[in-house]
Scaffold this motif. Sequence first.
Motif, PDB file in Angstrom:
ATOM      1  N   ALA A   2       0.992  -1.342   0.013  1.00 52.59           N
ATOM      2  CA  ALA A   2       0.065  -0.107   0.125  1.00 52.59           C
ATOM      3  C   ALA A   2       1.089   1.054   0.098  1.00 52.59           C
ATOM      4  CB  ALA A   2      -1.073  -0.031   1.222  1.00 52.59           C
ATOM      5  N   GLN A   3       0.358   2.278  -0.374  1.00 52.91           N
ATOM      6  CA  GLN A   3       1.085   3.478  -0.772  1.00 52.91           C
ATOM      7  C   GLN A   3       0.472   4.713   0.179  1.00 52.91           C
ATOM      8  OE1 GLN A   3       4.361   4.314  -2.528  1.00 52.91           O
ATOM      9  NE2 GLN A   3       3.931   2.334  -2.184  1.00 52.91           N
ATOM     10  N   TYR A   4       1.426   5.271   1.066  1.00 52.68           N
ATOM     11  CA  TYR A   4       0.939   6.293   1.940  1.00 52.68           C
ATOM     12  C   TYR A   4       1.643   7.705   1.472  1.00 52.68           C
ATOM     13  CZ  TYR A   4       0.273   8.742   6.633  1.00 52.68           C
ATOM     14  OH  TYR A   4      -0.123   9.611   7.422  1.00 52.68           O
ATOM     15  N   ASN A   5       0.796   8.543   0.576  1.00 49.03           N
ATOM     16  CA  ASN A   5       1.442   9.508   0.060  1.00 49.03           C
ATOM     17  C   ASN A   5       1.138  10.982   0.652  1.00 49.03           C
ATOM     18  OD1 ASN A   5       3.163   8.090  -1.906  1.00 49.03           O
ATOM     19  ND2 ASN A   5       1.173   7.660  -2.958  1.00 49.03           N
ATOM     20  N   GLU A   6       0.425  10.778   1.982  1.00 50.61           N
ATOM     21  CA  GLU A   6      -0.089  11.965   2.715  1.00 50.61           C
ATOM     22  C   GLU A   6       1.189  12.938   2.673  1.00 50.61           C
ATOM     23  OE1 GLU A   6      -2.199  13.633   6.496  1.00 50.61           O
ATOM     24  OE2 GLU A   6      -2.053  11.400   6.411  1.00 50.61           O
ATOM     25  N   LYS A   7       1.051  14.372   2.241  1.00 47.60           N
ATOM     26  CA  LYS A   7       2.113  14.902   2.406  1.00 47.60           C
ATOM     27  C   LYS A   7       1.670  16.149   3.624  1.00 47.60           C
ATOM     28  CE  LYS A   7       4.142  13.705  -1.337  1.00 47.60           C
ATOM     29  NZ  LYS A   7       5.284  12.968  -1.303  1.00 47.60           N
ATOM     30  N   LEU A   8       2.652  16.842   4.085  1.00 47.73           N
ATOM     31  CA  LEU A   8       2.578  17.917   5.054  1.00 47.73           C
ATOM     32  C   LEU A   8       2.143  19.079   4.460  1.00 47.73           C
ATOM     33  CD1 LEU A   8       6.019  17.562   6.504  1.00 47.73           C
ATOM     34  CD2 LEU A   8       4.012  16.963   7.857  1.00 47.73           C
ATOM     35  N   SER A   9       1.381  19.863   5.073  1.00 50.51           N
ATOM     36  CA  SER A   9       0.748  21.024   4.452  1.00 50.51           C
ATOM     37  C   SER A   9       1.744  22.083   4.055  1.00 50.51           C
ATOM     38  CB  SER A   9      -0.328  21.885   5.374  1.00 50.51           C
ATOM     39  OG  SER A   9       0.455  21.912   6.566  1.00 50.51           O
ATOM     40  N   HIS A  23      15.150  18.110   3.594  1.00 51.65           N
ATOM     41  CA  HIS A  23      13.692  18.593   3.241  1.00 51.65           C
ATOM     42  C   HIS A  23      12.765  17.393   3.408  1.00 51.65           C
ATOM     43  CE1 HIS A  23      14.975  21.933   0.460  1.00 51.65           C
ATOM     44  NE2 HIS A  23      16.244  21.289   0.512  1.00 51.65           N
ATOM     45  N   VAL A  24      12.010  17.570   4.222  1.00 54.69           N
ATOM     46  CA  VAL A  24      10.819  16.782   4.893  1.00 54.69           C
ATOM     47  C   VAL A  24       9.384  17.132   4.117  1.00 54.69           C
ATOM     48  CG1 VAL A  24       9.595  15.284   6.508  1.00 54.69           C
ATOM     49  CG2 VAL A  24      12.047  15.883   6.703  1.00 54.69           C
ATOM     50  N   ARG A  25       8.651  16.405   3.110  1.00 52.03           N
ATOM     51  CA  ARG A  25       7.615  16.650   2.516  1.00 52.03           C
ATOM     52  C   ARG A  25       6.603  15.588   2.931  1.00 52.03           C
ATOM     53  NH1 ARG A  25      10.989  17.110  -2.193  1.00 52.03           N
ATOM     54  NH2 ARG A  25      11.675  19.110  -2.411  1.00 52.03           N
ATOM     55  N   ASP A  26       6.980  14.453   3.311  1.00 56.25           N
ATOM     56  CA  ASP A  26       6.180  13.217   3.766  1.00 56.25           C
ATOM     57  C   ASP A  26       5.695  13.271   5.064  1.00 56.25           C
ATOM     58  OD1 ASP A  26       6.298  11.575   0.913  1.00 56.25           O
ATOM     59  OD2 ASP A  26       8.382  12.193   1.325  1.00 56.25           O
ATOM     60  N   LYS A  27       4.532  13.261   5.442  1.00 51.99           N
ATOM     61  CA  LYS A  27       3.830  13.382   6.791  1.00 51.99           C
ATOM     62  C   LYS A  27       4.486  11.915   7.606  1.00 51.99           C
ATOM     63  CE  LYS A  27      -0.115  14.023   9.632  1.00 51.99           C
ATOM     64  NZ  LYS A  27       0.368  13.086  10.898  1.00 51.99           N
ATOM     65  N   LEU A  28       4.689  10.745   6.958  1.00 52.53           N
ATOM     66  CA  LEU A  28       5.189   9.544   7.528  1.00 52.53           C
ATOM     67  C   LEU A  28       6.686   9.804   8.160  1.00 52.53           C
ATOM     68  CD1 LEU A  28       4.113   6.623   7.860  1.00 52.53           C
ATOM     69  CD2 LEU A  28       6.015   6.214   6.148  1.00 52.53           C
ATOM     70  N   ILE A  29       7.356  10.523   7.189  1.00 49.98           N
ATOM     71  CA  ILE A  29       9.013  10.653   7.812  1.00 49.98           C
ATOM     72  C   ILE A  29       8.945  11.552   8.585  1.00 49.98           C
ATOM     73  CG2 ILE A  29      11.074  11.763   6.698  1.00 49.98           C
ATOM     74  CD1 ILE A  29      10.602   9.079   5.587  1.00 49.98           C
ATOM     75  N   TRP A  30       8.111  12.789   8.608  1.00 53.69           N
ATOM     76  CA  TRP A  30       7.995  13.801   9.689  1.00 53.69           C
ATOM     77  C   TRP A  30       7.757  13.127  11.025  1.00 53.69           C
ATOM     78  CZ3 TRP A  30       9.974  18.057  10.884  1.00 53.69           C
ATOM     79  CH2 TRP A  30       9.482  18.917  12.108  1.00 53.69           C
ATOM     80  N   ASP A  31       6.737  12.176  10.885  1.00 54.27           N
ATOM     81  CA  ASP A  31       6.258  11.770  12.305  1.00 54.27           C
ATOM     82  C   ASP A  31       6.963  10.529  12.819  1.00 54.27           C
ATOM     83  OD1 ASP A  31       3.761  13.026  12.151  1.00 54.27           O
ATOM     84  OD2 ASP A  31       2.779  11.483  11.192  1.00 54.27           O
TER      85      ASP A  31
END
Length: 435
Positions: A2-9, A23-31
Motif C-alpha cells: 500500500a502507498q502512503y503519500n500524505e504530504k505535509l501542508s 527537506h521533509v515533505r512526507d508526513k510519514l517521515i516527519w512523524d
Amino acid sequence: MAQYNEKLSEEKVFKDPVHRYIHVRDKLIWDLIGTSEFQRLRRIRQLGTTYLTFHGAEHSRFNHSLGVYEIVRRIVDDVFKGRSEWNEKERMVSLCAALLHDLGHGPFSHSFEKVFHLDHEDFTRAIILGETEVNAVLQRIGIDFPKQVAEVIAKTYSNKQVVSLISSQIDADRMDYLQRDAYFTGVSYGHFDMERILRVMRPREDQVVIKQSGMHAVEDYIMSRYQMYWQVYFHPVTRSAEVILTKILHRAKQLHQDDYTFKQNPVHFYSIFKEEATLQDYLKLDESIILYYFQTWQEEEDKILSDLCRRFLNRNLFKYIEFHPANEEMMKLLELRTLFKKAGIDPDYYLVVDSSSDLPYDFYRPGEEEERLPIHLQLPNGDLRELSRESEIVDAISGKRRTDHKLYFPMDLIEDMSSRKSAKKKIIELLNIHK
C-alpha cells in the motif's frame, strides 16, 4: 505494498552544516522523526570517544540519520525518478530505511556491544518490529511495511537496488558519515564531490551503478574513506579512550558478578550485566546515563573502577607503543604482565593490546564471510565494468587489508613506581620508552 503519500501542508526543513538543508515533505517521515525512539539518537554521539581527540566531534546519530535520509531522498526524487529501471513504489521503503538504519545504536556503541555481547542491528530490527512508536507509524502504510523496512536494513530485501542505496561500497550511509565526520572533526580528508557522484548514479537491474564519466569522483570518495579511517576513526588517542571505556564496563560487570556493593546501584545495567537486556531497558540507555555512572563511580571503593572512571572523564589516557603480535613480542608482553602484577598494577585492566583493521575497497570474492558487492561502472555502450579494472588507483588498494596493533599502558603509574626501581627500569626497557 500500500502507498502512503500524505504530504505535509508545508515542507519542513532542517538546517544542516553538510547538506545545507534537509527537506521533509512526507508526513510519514516527519512523524517517524518525532518518535521517542528516533529522538533518543540525539543523545548518542556519532563518533563515540572521538570527541576526546577531536573536540568538535560532538555530533549525534540523529544528525547522521537525517543526512542519510536526505541523500537517499535526493537520489530517488531527483536522480532515479522517471527512469525505467527504478520502481517508484520503492520510494517510501527506501526513505524509511535510510532514516532508521542506525536506530538500534547504543551509547558508545561499538565498545558497549563488545563488552555486553549485543548487536545494534538486532535492536534496530526489534525497534522497527516491536511495540514501539516507530512501528505504529510504519504500520500506517500496511501491516507488512515495518518488516520490509527491517529487511532493507538487514540486506535481505528482495529489491537489491534499494538495499544498495544504504548498504554497499558506495552508499548514502558512507557518503554522509565521511563528510559529516570530516566537518565536525575539522579535518580535510573526508571531502569528495558527492554532487557529481549523485548525478552519475543509475539504477540498473539489481544494483546501483556509476556512469564511467564519474569514475574520478568515485576514486576521490574511496581515498577519502581510506584517509578518514586511519586519520580519524583509528586515531590512537581515540583508541586509548576506547580501551579505557571498555575496561570500565568490564570492571563494572565483573564487580556485579562478584556481588560487590556499589555506592550507586547501577540499576540501568542490571539486565545488561546478565546479558538479558530487554528492548525497554536498552532504550533507556544513552550516553548521558553512562557518563552519570562514570561520574559517580569515581567515588567507589574499588580502586580500579574509580581510577579508570577518573581517567576517562579527565582525559588522563593511556600511552601506547607500536606492537606486533609475533612470538618475540608476545614473550615481551608476558614478561610485562608479570612485572605489572609484581608492581601491584592489574595487567588485565592496565596493559592492553588493541588492533585496528580496514579493507578500503574490494571486489566480489565468492564464499567470503562478508559479501562485498563491487562498484560497477557503466560504459558508454551500456556494458558494466568492475571499478578496479578501470581505475589504477582503486586497483592499487583493492583487497589489501591494513592492520595496526598497539599496546596501551598507564605511563603515570609506571613513573610512580619509585619503590620498585628495578621493576620500573625493566618495564621502561621492555616498552622501549626511554625518551
